[in-house]
Design a protein around this motif. Structure first.
Motif, PDB file in Angstrom:
ATOM      1  N   ALA A   7      -6.982  13.473   2.092  1.00 34.74           N
ATOM      2  CA  ALA A   7      -6.138  13.299   0.897  1.00 34.74           C
ATOM      3  C   ALA A   7      -5.160  12.187   0.964  1.00 34.74           C
ATOM      4  O   ALA A   7      -5.043  11.249   0.116  1.00 34.74           O
ATOM      5  CB  ALA A   7      -5.419  14.758   0.450  1.00 34.74           C
ATOM      6  N   ILE A   8      -4.540  12.170   2.113  1.00 34.82           N
ATOM      7  CA  ILE A   8      -3.696  10.940   2.480  1.00 34.82           C
ATOM      8  C   ILE A   8      -4.239   9.674   2.426  1.00 34.82           C
ATOM      9  O   ILE A   8      -3.607   8.679   2.142  1.00 34.82           O
ATOM     10  CB  ILE A   8      -2.543  11.323   3.626  1.00 34.82           C
ATOM     11  N   SER A   9      -5.428   9.502   3.237  1.00 35.94           N
ATOM     12  CA  SER A   9      -6.168   8.383   3.271  1.00 35.94           C
ATOM     13  C   SER A   9      -6.823   7.856   2.019  1.00 35.94           C
ATOM     14  O   SER A   9      -6.749   6.476   1.972  1.00 35.94           O
ATOM     15  CB  SER A   9      -7.445   8.770   4.453  1.00 35.94           C
ATOM     16  N   LEU A  10      -7.029   9.071   1.136  1.00 34.29           N
ATOM     17  CA  LEU A  10      -7.464   8.561  -0.436  1.00 34.29           C
ATOM     18  C   LEU A  10      -6.151   8.004  -1.028  1.00 34.29           C
ATOM     19  O   LEU A  10      -6.447   6.827  -1.647  1.00 34.29           O
ATOM     20  CB  LEU A  10      -7.870   9.702  -1.017  1.00 34.29           C
ATOM     21  N   ALA A  11      -5.173   8.418  -0.802  1.00 34.07           N
ATOM     22  CA  ALA A  11      -3.802   7.796  -1.447  1.00 34.07           C
ATOM     23  C   ALA A  11      -3.736   6.626  -1.061  1.00 34.07           C
ATOM     24  O   ALA A  11      -3.251   5.394  -1.838  1.00 34.07           O
ATOM     25  CB  ALA A  11      -2.594   8.748  -1.236  1.00 34.07           C
ATOM     26  N   VAL A  12      -3.632   6.282   0.304  1.00 33.73           N
ATOM     27  CA  VAL A  12      -3.468   5.014   0.797  1.00 33.73           C
ATOM     28  C   VAL A  12      -4.477   3.898   0.251  1.00 33.73           C
ATOM     29  O   VAL A  12      -4.285   2.769   0.089  1.00 33.73           O
ATOM     30  CB  VAL A  12      -3.543   4.584   2.399  1.00 33.73           C
ATOM     31  N   LEU A  13      -5.812   4.384  -0.120  1.00 32.81           N
ATOM     32  CA  LEU A  13      -6.813   3.446  -0.455  1.00 32.81           C
ATOM     33  C   LEU A  13      -6.445   3.021  -1.661  1.00 32.81           C
ATOM     34  O   LEU A  13      -6.509   1.894  -2.219  1.00 32.81           O
ATOM     35  CB  LEU A  13      -8.037   4.271  -0.181  1.00 32.81           C
ATOM     36  N   MET A  14      -6.201   4.022  -2.620  1.00 35.95           N
ATOM     37  CA  MET A  14      -6.138   3.895  -3.917  1.00 35.95           C
ATOM     38  C   MET A  14      -4.945   2.799  -4.064  1.00 35.95           C
ATOM     39  O   MET A  14      -4.717   2.051  -5.039  1.00 35.95           O
ATOM     40  CB  MET A  14      -5.743   5.134  -4.851  1.00 35.95           C
ATOM     41  N   LEU A  15      -3.532   3.155  -3.529  1.00 38.41           N
ATOM     42  CA  LEU A  15      -2.420   2.320  -3.465  1.00 38.41           C
ATOM     43  C   LEU A  15      -2.651   0.980  -3.121  1.00 38.41           C
ATOM     44  O   LEU A  15      -2.064  -0.253  -3.502  1.00 38.41           O
ATOM     45  CB  LEU A  15      -1.461   2.796  -2.827  1.00 38.41           C
ATOM     46  N   THR A  16      -3.574   0.659  -2.018  1.00 38.03           N
ATOM     47  CA  THR A  16      -4.019  -0.825  -1.638  1.00 38.03           C
ATOM     48  C   THR A  16      -5.025  -1.579  -2.826  1.00 38.03           C
ATOM     49  O   THR A  16      -4.546  -2.576  -2.980  1.00 38.03           O
ATOM     50  CB  THR A  16      -4.950  -0.627  -0.493  1.00 38.03           C
ATOM     51  N   PHE A  17      -5.480  -0.715  -3.359  1.00 40.78           N
ATOM     52  CA  PHE A  17      -6.326  -1.427  -4.630  1.00 40.78           C
ATOM     53  C   PHE A  17      -5.213  -1.915  -5.605  1.00 40.78           C
ATOM     54  O   PHE A  17      -5.642  -2.659  -6.620  1.00 40.78           O
ATOM     55  CB  PHE A  17      -7.300  -0.498  -5.231  1.00 40.78           C
ATOM     56  N   VAL A  18      -3.955  -1.153  -5.819  1.00 41.00           N
ATOM     57  CA  VAL A  18      -3.076  -1.674  -6.783  1.00 41.00           C
ATOM     58  C   VAL A  18      -2.561  -3.115  -6.156  1.00 41.00           C
ATOM     59  O   VAL A  18      -2.176  -4.240  -7.267  1.00 41.00           O
ATOM     60  CB  VAL A  18      -1.992  -0.790  -6.993  1.00 41.00           C
ATOM     61  N   SER A  19      -2.381  -3.108  -5.006  1.00 42.87           N
ATOM     62  CA  SER A  19      -1.863  -4.540  -4.698  1.00 42.87           C
ATOM     63  C   SER A  19      -3.108  -5.580  -4.633  1.00 42.87           C
ATOM     64  O   SER A  19      -2.613  -6.648  -4.931  1.00 42.87           O
ATOM     65  CB  SER A  19      -1.371  -4.483  -3.204  1.00 42.87           C
ATOM     66  N   TYR A  20      -4.271  -5.237  -4.270  1.00 43.97           N
ATOM     67  CA  TYR A  20      -5.323  -5.984  -4.441  1.00 43.97           C
ATOM     68  C   TYR A  20      -5.695  -6.672  -5.739  1.00 43.97           C
ATOM     69  O   TYR A  20      -5.649  -7.893  -5.968  1.00 43.97           O
ATOM     70  CB  TYR A  20      -6.580  -5.207  -3.951  1.00 43.97           C
ATOM     71  N   ASN A  21      -5.652  -5.665  -6.830  1.00 47.71           N
ATOM     72  CA  ASN A  21      -5.748  -6.323  -8.024  1.00 47.71           C
ATOM     73  C   ASN A  21      -4.549  -7.267  -8.522  1.00 47.71           C
ATOM     74  O   ASN A  21      -4.888  -8.082  -9.469  1.00 47.71           O
ATOM     75  CB  ASN A  21      -5.830  -5.055  -9.023  1.00 47.71           C
ATOM     76  N   HIS A  22      -3.348  -7.046  -7.868  1.00 49.66           N
ATOM     77  CA  HIS A  22      -2.123  -8.073  -8.309  1.00 49.66           C
ATOM     78  C   HIS A  22      -2.332  -9.445  -7.606  1.00 49.66           C
ATOM     79  O   HIS A  22      -2.301 -10.581  -8.414  1.00 49.66           O
ATOM     80  CB  HIS A  22      -0.874  -7.492  -7.844  1.00 49.66           C
ATOM     81  N   SER A  23      -2.783  -9.369  -6.402  1.00 50.33           N
ATOM     82  CA  SER A  23      -2.962 -10.512  -5.368  1.00 50.33           C
ATOM     83  C   SER A  23      -4.377 -11.229  -5.552  1.00 50.33           C
ATOM     84  O   SER A  23      -4.370 -12.575  -5.514  1.00 50.33           O
ATOM     85  CB  SER A  23      -2.657 -10.364  -3.982  1.00 50.33           C
ATOM     86  N   MET A  24      -5.326 -10.418  -5.387  1.00 48.16           N
ATOM     87  CA  MET A  24      -6.804 -10.898  -5.620  1.00 48.16           C
ATOM     88  C   MET A  24      -7.258 -11.350  -7.050  1.00 48.16           C
ATOM     89  O   MET A  24      -7.994 -10.285  -7.430  1.00 48.16           O
ATOM     90  CB  MET A  24      -7.678 -10.016  -4.837  1.00 48.16           C
ATOM     91  N   THR A  25      -6.716 -12.332  -7.723  1.00 51.15           N
ATOM     92  CA  THR A  25      -7.115 -12.823  -8.874  1.00 51.15           C
ATOM     93  C   THR A  25      -8.702 -12.970  -9.127  1.00 51.15           C
ATOM     94  O   THR A  25      -9.397 -13.055  -8.237  1.00 51.15           O
ATOM     95  CB  THR A  25      -6.382 -13.872  -9.620  1.00 51.15           C
TER      96      THR A  25
END
Length: 310
Positions: free
Chosen positions: A120-138
């Motif tokens: 569950a924690i690994s899933l949370a890290v993964l989903m939060l990483t994609f928040v930053s990814y969508n912001h930086s990787m246009t």
């Protein structure tokens, strides 16, 4: 034509321009490599200390990019799935030596509970990483990386990643407009609400199909697929990008090599192991956190650079 990746640019904080992280000004190759490594770390190092530390760092990275609302929204959306994993895994998985509860014929083991919690924690890290990814990787950066390799696959990937948010945004707009005509799903009998929902979906699908045809006609008129295309933005690969990419590859290779020998991986089955980390484990943890916090380190270094030059 925009040129990115110069050796040193005046930070947005100092120049008064629109807020942008120093990390966002790196070459797209470095940015993409960073996110691939961070995502791999969240899936390889299955250990409570590693995962909790990564979770805090990823949240700090999102906050530094001013993505607080999206971060909290993602955590709220992932909460149900995390609870579902924590509850379901001990029920369907009876492996483990430490029995903590028995419900009828179902055995709840400590190993299954811990494994579900770590997933569950690994899933949370993964989903939060994609928040930053969508912001930086246009989209432009993604196209720059892969359009020369496979233009069709790159376009298909971008359309797929854009589909769900665009579909939800269109549905919200259509629902708000239809409320003025008395068509709404929140009130009325179940049959009336289902009928209203079907009417909204009909409008949504019709609108999406019409826009898809218009997009296809526009792409045909512009000659898409007729010959090899180039990106209209140019990103320069600087010496800083080279050093950062070499550091990412070198440090992550060491961490993955240690993970292949069991470092940073909590033994769970058949018997739950100790949470204690060895000296090598702590060293590997520091390397993982250094890579995960790369946007924060670059931002802090840039802040010190301009502070000392005043």
């Amino acid at each position: 034509m925009d040129v990115y990746g110069k050796s040193r640019q005046r930070s947005s904080r100092a120049s008064g321009l629109k807020s942008q992280l120093v990390f966002d000004q790196l070459n797209p190759i470095v940015i993409f490599a960073y996110y691939v490594i961070v995502i791999a770390f969240s899936m390889v190092f299955i250990h409570p200390i590693f995962l909790l530390a990564e979770l805090l760092v990823v949240i700090a990275v999102n906050f530094s990019a001013k993505q607080q609302k999206k971060t909290f929204a993602t955590l709220q959306g992932a909460l149900f799935m995390m609870v579902f994993i924590v509850v379901l895994n001990p029920i369907i998985n009876n492996r483990g030596a430490h029995i903590i509860w028995m419900i009828g014929g179902t055995v709840i083991t400590a190993e299954a509970v811990v494994y579900g919690l770590l997933m569950a924690i690994s899933l949370a890290v993964l989903m939060l990483t994609f928040v930053s990814y969508n912001h930086s990787m246009t989209n432009h950066k993604f196209m720059y990386l892969f359009v020369r390799i496979s233009p069709q696959l790159t376009l298909l990937t971008m359309i797929t990643m854009r589909f769900v948010p665009l579909f939800i945004r269109r549905f919200t707009n259509i629902k708000n407009v239809q409320k003025t005509r008395g068509v709404q799903m929140e009130t009325g009998k179940l049959r009336e609400r289902a009928h209203a929902g079907m009417r909204l979906m009909e409008v949504l699908l019709t609108n999406s199909l019409v826009e898809a045809l218009q997009t296809a006609d526009s792409m045909t008129a512009r000659g898409f697929g007729a010959q090899k295309r180039t990106s209209y933005q140019r990103y320069r690969f600087t010496q800083r990008d080279g050093w950062l990419l070499a550091g990412l590859v070198g440090i992550s290779s060491f961490c993955f090599w240690q993970a292949s020998h069991g470092v940073g991986r909590l033994p769970i089955y058949p018997v739950l192991g100790s949470v204690r980390l060895t000296a090598t484990g702590w060293l590997c943890l520091w390397f993982v956190l250094i890579i995960d916090s790369l946007p924060l380190l670059l931002e802090g270094w840039e802040y010190l650079w301009w502070s000392l030059r005043k």
